[in-house]
Structure formats: structure tokens, C-alpha cells
Scaffold this motif. Structure first.
Motif, mmCIF file in Angstrom:
data_model
loop_
_atom_site.group_PDB
_atom_site.id
_atom_site.type_symbol
_atom_site.label_atom_id
_atom_site.label_comp_id
_atom_site.label_asym_id
_atom_site.label_seq_id
_atom_site.Cartn_x
_atom_site.Cartn_y
_atom_site.Cartn_z
ATOM 1 N N ASP A 114 15.913 -7.982 -2.384
ATOM 2 C CA ASP A 114 14.992 -7.318 -1.449
ATOM 3 C C ASP A 114 14.193 -6.233 -2.161
ATOM 4 O OD1 ASP A 114 13.716 -6.931 0.952
ATOM 5 O OD2 ASP A 114 15.198 -5.501 1.708
ATOM 6 N N GLU A 115 13.711 -6.574 -3.374
ATOM 7 C CA GLU A 115 12.982 -5.614 -4.189
ATOM 8 C C GLU A 115 11.669 -6.195 -4.720
ATOM 9 O OE1 GLU A 115 15.655 -4.593 -7.277
ATOM 10 O OE2 GLU A 115 16.933 -3.295 -6.018
ATOM 11 N N LEU A 131 -3.853 -5.543 -1.957
ATOM 12 C CA LEU A 131 -2.894 -5.913 -3.011
ATOM 13 C C LEU A 131 -1.771 -6.729 -2.373
ATOM 14 C CD1 LEU A 131 -1.799 -5.671 -5.929
ATOM 15 C CD2 LEU A 131 -0.731 -3.497 -5.229
ATOM 16 N N ARG A 132 -1.531 -7.931 -2.900
ATOM 17 C CA ARG A 132 -0.518 -8.791 -2.288
ATOM 18 C C ARG A 132 0.197 -9.626 -3.331
ATOM 19 N NH1 ARG A 132 -5.136 -12.817 -0.226
ATOM 20 N NH2 ARG A 132 -5.021 -14.340 -1.947
ATOM 21 N N ILE A 133 1.378 -10.134 -2.932
ATOM 22 C CA ILE A 133 2.077 -11.198 -3.644
ATOM 23 C C ILE A 133 2.240 -12.332 -2.633
ATOM 24 C CG2 ILE A 133 4.209 -11.909 -4.789
ATOM 25 C CD1 ILE A 133 4.612 -9.047 -5.682
ATOM 26 N N ARG A 134 1.768 -13.524 -2.989
ATOM 27 C CA ARG A 134 1.756 -14.612 -2.014
ATOM 28 C C ARG A 134 2.356 -15.879 -2.592
ATOM 29 N NH1 ARG A 134 -3.863 -16.135 0.819
ATOM 30 N NH2 ARG A 134 -4.316 -17.178 -1.157
ATOM 31 N N GLN A 135 3.172 -16.522 -1.786
ATOM 32 C CA GLN A 135 3.693 -17.836 -2.138
ATOM 33 C C GLN A 135 2.677 -18.878 -1.702
ATOM 34 O OE1 GLN A 135 7.235 -19.122 -0.080
ATOM 35 N NE2 GLN A 135 7.807 -20.547 -1.723
ATOM 36 N N GLU A 136 2.207 -19.640 -2.660
ATOM 37 C CA GLU A 136 1.223 -20.679 -2.388
ATOM 38 C C GLU A 136 1.828 -22.010 -2.797
ATOM 39 O OE1 GLU A 136 -2.426 -19.635 -4.303
ATOM 40 O OE2 GLU A 136 -2.472 -17.609 -3.441
ATOM 41 N N GLY A 137 2.469 -22.678 -1.851
ATOM 42 C CA GLY A 137 3.198 -23.890 -2.185
ATOM 43 C C GLY A 137 4.420 -23.537 -3.021
ATOM 44 N N ASP A 183 0.861 -1.176 0.000
ATOM 45 C CA ASP A 183 0.000 0.000 0.000
ATOM 46 C C ASP A 183 0.899 1.228 0.000
ATOM 47 O OD1 ASP A 183 -2.201 1.690 0.146
ATOM 48 O OD2 ASP A 183 -3.183 0.546 1.731
ATOM 49 N N THR A 184 0.295 2.387 -0.108
ATOM 50 C CA THR A 184 1.061 3.627 0.008
ATOM 51 C C THR A 184 1.252 3.942 1.490
ATOM 52 O OG1 THR A 184 -0.874 5.071 0.086
ATOM 53 C CG2 THR A 184 -0.044 4.441 -2.095
ATOM 54 N N LEU A 227 4.164 2.690 -3.775
ATOM 55 C CA LEU A 227 3.895 1.440 -3.060
ATOM 56 C C LEU A 227 5.087 0.993 -2.219
ATOM 57 C CD1 LEU A 227 2.001 -0.772 -5.673
ATOM 58 C CD2 LEU A 227 1.038 0.408 -3.680
ATOM 59 N N THR A 228 4.780 0.524 -1.017
ATOM 60 C CA THR A 228 5.789 -0.102 -0.157
ATOM 61 C C THR A 228 5.168 -1.321 0.500
ATOM 62 O OG1 THR A 228 5.172 1.218 1.781
ATOM 63 C CG2 THR A 228 6.910 2.104 0.354
ATOM 64 N N ARG A 229 6.018 -2.239 0.926
ATOM 65 C CA ARG A 229 5.498 -3.401 1.652
ATOM 66 C C ARG A 229 5.109 -2.957 3.061
ATOM 67 N NH1 ARG A 229 9.397 -8.364 2.923
ATOM 68 N NH2 ARG A 229 10.124 -6.840 4.468
ATOM 69 N N GLN A 230 3.861 -3.191 3.400
ATOM 70 C CA GLN A 230 3.338 -2.742 4.682
ATOM 71 C C GLN A 230 3.421 -3.818 5.767
ATOM 72 O OE1 GLN A 230 1.827 0.574 5.211
ATOM 73 N NE2 GLN A 230 3.123 0.814 3.407
#
Length: 553
Positions: free
Chosen positions: A93-94, A51-57, A38-39, A123-126
Motif C-alpha cells: 500500500d505504498e 500526475l498519475r500512475i495508471r494500469q493500462e491492460g 497531489d499535495t 505527495l499523497t494519493r488524492q
């Protein structure tokens, strides 16, 4: 695509039994590590977007969730990412989401208020989530029986076959999540995740709700509208619960072409948008009086909608009324004293009143708000109400009649009752306080209905004024905005004055009663007794402005 999902909190005492149902031979375990973005100003969260990026298996998935009905349905867009590219970003780390994906017309409306290039730069990782998920699929058993009957009956017609094929596809996914939400800049700050979700994979909504109600009844589950994204946002702000939610009529989706069944569903849905977030917070442990107050207001609005519009739909359940009334009463019993102890008492002490301790009075109330909200009957009623709002209004007999054709009679009837109650109130002696009727007065204040107390003119005015206000709010979008706005403004001002008058009557009675065991309470009794004359005069003036003004319908 649209995601239809019901989320529940799990009571610790029911965890072992639920785990036995979640972890069966056919279930699957998957580890999911998600990064949410998010901002710094939380612009996406304020727009109801996650809004996310997720590892699913072994896979990495970028997901955006937005919109929907605000209760169980949301717009969801998933994109599987290239693992090597993700790993390269992780090593540097990006790791960041790719907003170019959302130029797709299907998802673009959710981000219409944002310029994607500008948003991407902010956007930054919250926060992150680390979750172990156990899933299993459930299929409609009745569809299998239908299938067997179909195979044994070669004469079944084509329509029946089509219906059975539809039933065969009814499948839901049960997902049990345990894990943590972790602050993006300080991994020592975290919150536990412990919830279960039921998502419709294919088929009929009826099967989703039937299954959810069965599990809710068996394991005493509590509905929660709080998403992981919302919980992450609260963690960032150092808060445990979102603020109390008031009624928001901007989300009342009705117009002049709304049929009777469509109209009543929209009204119930609008009430649930107020009820569910507040009940979710209380079920999770909030003791904030504002959550209790807004939940009770939502229940009152819902009650009048169900009662006034009972002929608008054949699918309304009369048993809902008793459950809603009981819950509102239990909430009110606690809230009135808690508000008096935490808000009124300190204010009096600021003006020189001697200190009083209300702890014993509050402790005598056995059922606290969390108990009332977690009650299984109330949770099952909420599920049935959600199911009602999502059902198809076009299948009902009333679908051929417009709501606007029936509303004037309903509004006029309530208006006449209010005018009569106002006249009875004006005829009261100026010093009428009914000080010996504390129990009945409190019962009326804390109940959704007060038919048995209609002999009291104050109660009658309060009841009919609130009812007319809420009915007018539901109907206003179908009429002139200018006229309805003026009408509602007068009603709201009168209701505010009446509320203050009744509050001061109630506080005066509480302090008067407490003075029997503690003389220090006489200060408060005298303070509020002195305010009642001015309260009454102000109330009568504002009620008069309703009497001599034209209606908007």
C-alpha cells in the motif's frame, strides 16, 4: 511530447448510436485503473499539472500532463514502469510516483516552480479512476484516394507525392470512456465518467477537427475542457463544478512583432480560454449565474475581436457572428431574471420589501442556459474557432503586416464613436428612463450587437464603451504598460458605473411592469427609481475622465 485532444460529453439519448460507432470489429477494449497524486494543498492542480500512475491492460504507466494552450493541446510525458516493482508497492500500500523521471529536460519546465525532493515528500494519493475504455483508430479516407491517384499518375511531381505521403499519416484515436472517479480516502464518494475523446495520433489537424465536427453533428456532443484530474480535485473538495472563469489577459500572447493573423488568433484564443470552461460547466449541468455571466462576457469579447479585426485574417467565418449572437441572447434572457430572483429580490427583502415570486416569469423562458450551450450550431462554432486558433498564421497574405501598424486606426475610430455617444447621453433630460421600452432595453442588454437600437443614447454609450475597453485590452501589450494601464482603469470604472446605471434601470422597469399584477412590486420600482439620479451623476463624472485624458496608442 504534445498531446492534441478534444473531449466531449455524450447526451444520454445519443448513447446507443454512438456506442455502435465506437464498438466495431477493429476496436479494442481496455480496463484502466489510475491513481492520481497531489499535495494536500492541491499545489499541482493549481499549477495545471496532473500526475498519475495508471494500469493500462497489463502495463503500468506513470504520466504527467501540464501546460499546453489551455484548450486542446497539453504537454504529456509517459513512462512505462516495472510491473514487479509496482506490484510490490501495491502489496505494501505504498504506490507512489517517481519524480526523478522529471529531471528530463523535456518535462522539467513544467515542474520548474517545484523542488522535486520536497514535492515527493508531500505527495499523497488524492483519488482514483476506474474506467473501461473502448478505442478505435480512424484514418483519413481522402488520403487513400490521393494514394490511388498517385499510383495511377506516374507524372505527379515530387511535391505532390510528399503531400500525399503526409496525408497518409493522418490518424486519430477515438476513445470512449465509461467508469468512475473515486475519492482516495472514502470509496463511497464517487462520480460517473461518461465521455468521448478524439486524439491526433499523426498527421494533420484538419482531419482531427473534420472528424470531431462530424461526430459532434451526428451525436450532438458537447465540448468539455474538464479533465479527469480536475474532476478528481472537485470530488476531493465536495464540489460539482469549477468556479466561473473570468478573462485572463496574462495569457494573451501578443507583442509588437505580432503579425495581423497571429494577433487575431491570439485574441480569439484568449476569449476561448474564458468561454470554454464556462460553457463546459453549463453543458454539464451547472445553474450558477456566474458561469452564465462569464460566458456572455467571453462571447462579447469574442464578437468585438472578430468584428474589429476581420481584415486581419482571410480565415474568419462571418457565419460565426449569428450563432454567437443567438447564444448570448438566449443566455441573457434567462440570466437577468434568474439574477433578479436569486440576488436582487433577497436584498430588497432584507430592507423590508414585501416578498415577490418570480418563478412564473422564469418558467416562461423556454430555452434555458443548458439548452443554449448544448445547441449543435454553437458547439460546432466552438470547434471551428478552436481550429482557427491552431491553424498556421504564416500562410496568410496578411502575415507580412504587423498588427501594431493597423491598431491605432481601429482604436481611434471606436474612441471617436464613444465620445459622440457620451455627448448624446449628456444631452438627455435627467429624468429620461424610457420606462415603456422594457422589451427593447432587455433585448439590447442580452444581445452581442445593438445596431438596430443605436437611436437610444444609453445603449450607444454602453456598446461603444465595452467595445473600446475590450479592444484596448487586446492591444495594450503592444504599447506602454504604464499608459495603457491608466487608460484601462478609467474605462473599467466608467463601464462599472454604466453597468450599475443600466442594471438599476432594468430592475426598476421589471418591478414597474410586475406591479401591474402584484402591487407589492411597487416597493422595488420605487427603490430603484430613487437610485437612478445618483447613478447617472456618478456615470457622467467617470465618462468625463475619458473625454479629457490622452489615449495610449
Amino acid at each position: 511530447m504534445q498531446e492534441i485532444e478534444l473531449k466531449f460529453l455524450i447526451p444520454p439519448a445519443r448513447l446507443k448510436g454512438l456506442m455502435r460507432q465506437a464498438k466495431v470489429k477493429s476496436s479494442q477494449d481496455i480496463h484502466m485503473a489510475a491513481h492520481y497524486y497531489d499535495t494536500p494543498e492541491q499545489d499541482l492542480a493549481q499549477a495545471g499539472i496532473g500526475l498519475r500512475i495508471r494500469q493500462e491492460g497489463d502495463a503500468w504507466v506513470q504520466t504527467i500532463k501540464a501546460g499546453g494552450d489551455g484548450i486542446a493541446a497539453r504537454l504529456e510525458h509517459n513512462t512505462i514502469l516495472d510491473n514487479e516493482h509496482v506490484q510490490a508497492m501495491l502489496d505494501a500500500d505504498e504506490l507512489m510516483p517517481d519524480l526523478i523521471l522529471y529531471e528530463d529536460p523535456a518535462i522539467a519546465p513544467a515542474l520548474a516552480d517545484f523542488k522535486l525532493k520536497k514535492l515527493a515528500k508531500k505527495l499523497t494519493r488524492q483519488y482514483m479512476t476506474d474506467v473501461q475504455r473502448t478505442t478505435r483508430l480512424l484514418e483519413d479516407d481522402s488520403s487513400k484516394e490521393s494514394s490511388t491517384n498517385e499510383d495511377s499518375n506516374e507524372d505527379s511531381n515530387e511535391d505532390s507525392n510528399e503531400e500525399n505521403r503526409s496525408k497518409k499519416s493522418s490518424t486519430i484515436e477515438v476513445a470512449y470512456d465509461i467508469g468512475q472517479i473515486i475519492h482516495g480516502n472514502d470509496d463511497s464518494q464517487c462520480q460517473d465518467i461518461h465521455e468521448i475523446e478524439f486524439e491526433l495520433v499523426s498527421g494533420e489537424l484538419e482531419f482531427l477537427f473534420a472528424t470531431a465536427k462530424l461526430w459532434c453533428k451526428r451525436y450532438k456532443l458537447c465540448l468539455s475542457t474538464v479533465t479527469k484530474a480536475e474532476r478528481g480535485g472537485l470530488l476531493i473538495k465536495g464540489e460539482n463544478y469549477s468556479p466561473a472563469v473570468c478573462a485572463d489577459l496574462k495569457h494573451l500572447n501578443v507583442d509588437q512583432d505580432s503579425s495581423m493573423p497571429t494577433f487575431v488568433r491570439a485574441a480569439v484564443h484568449n476569449c476561448l480560454l474564458q468561454i470554454l470552461p464556462n460553457s463546459s460547466a453549463i453543458a454539464a449541468g451547472s445553474q450558477d449565474n456566474e458561469h452564465v455571466l462569464q460566458l456572455r462576457i467571453g462571447l462579447r469579447r469574442l464578437h468585438i475581436a472578430l468584428k474589429a479585426f476581420k481584415k486581419f485574417s482571410d480565415q474568419l467565418n462571418t457565419e460565426w457572428h449569428s450563432i454567437l449572437k443567438q447564444t448570448a441572447t438566449l443566455l441573457g434572457d434567462y440570466r437577468e431574471l434568474a439574477h433578479l430572483a436569486t440576488t436582487i429580490e433577497p436584498k430588497l427583502q432584507q430592507h423590508g420589501a414585501p416578498s415577490l415570486d418570480w418563478t412564473e416569469n422564469i418558467e416562461r423562458i423556454k430555452v434555458k442556459p443548458i439548452d443554449a450551450v448544448r445547441a449543435n450550431d454553437f458547439q460546432l462554432t466552438l470547434l471551428e474557432l478552436i481550429e482557427f486558433t491552431m491553424s498556421d498564421p504564416s500562410t496568410e497574405p496578411q502575415a507580412s503586416t504587423l498588427a501594431i501598424d493597423k491598431l491605432p486606426k481601429i482604436l481611434a475610430k471606436k474612441h471617436i464613436k464613444l465620445l459622440k455617444a457620451e455627448q448624446d447621453f449628456d444631452d438627455l433630460a435627467p429624468d429620461y428612463l424610457d420606462l415603456d421600452d422594457l422589451e427593447a432595453d432587455n433585448a439590447e442588454r442580452n444581445s452581442l450587437v445593438s445596431d438596430d437600437l443605436d437611436s437610444n443614447p444609453v445603449h450607444k454609450v454602453r456598446r461603444h464603451l465595452k467595445d473600446l475597453r475590450y479592444l484596448s485590452e487586446f492591444a495594450a501589450p503592444l504599447y506602454s504598460k504604464k499608459k495603457s494601464k491608466r487608460w484601462l482603469k478609467r474605462l473599467i470604472k466608467a463601464q462599472k458605473s454604466l453597468g450599475q446605471y443600466q442594471d438599476h434601470r432594468y430592475y426598476q422597469q421589471c418591478y414597474q411592469q410586475k406591479s401591474l399584477t402584484d402591487p407589492n412590486a411597487l416597493y422595488g420600482a420605487g427603490w430603484f427609481a430613487a437610485t437612478l439620479k445618483n447613478d447617472r451623476n456618478r456615470l457622467q463624472k467617470r465618462l468625463a475622465r475619458i473625454q479629457d485624458r490622452p489615449t495610449f496608442w
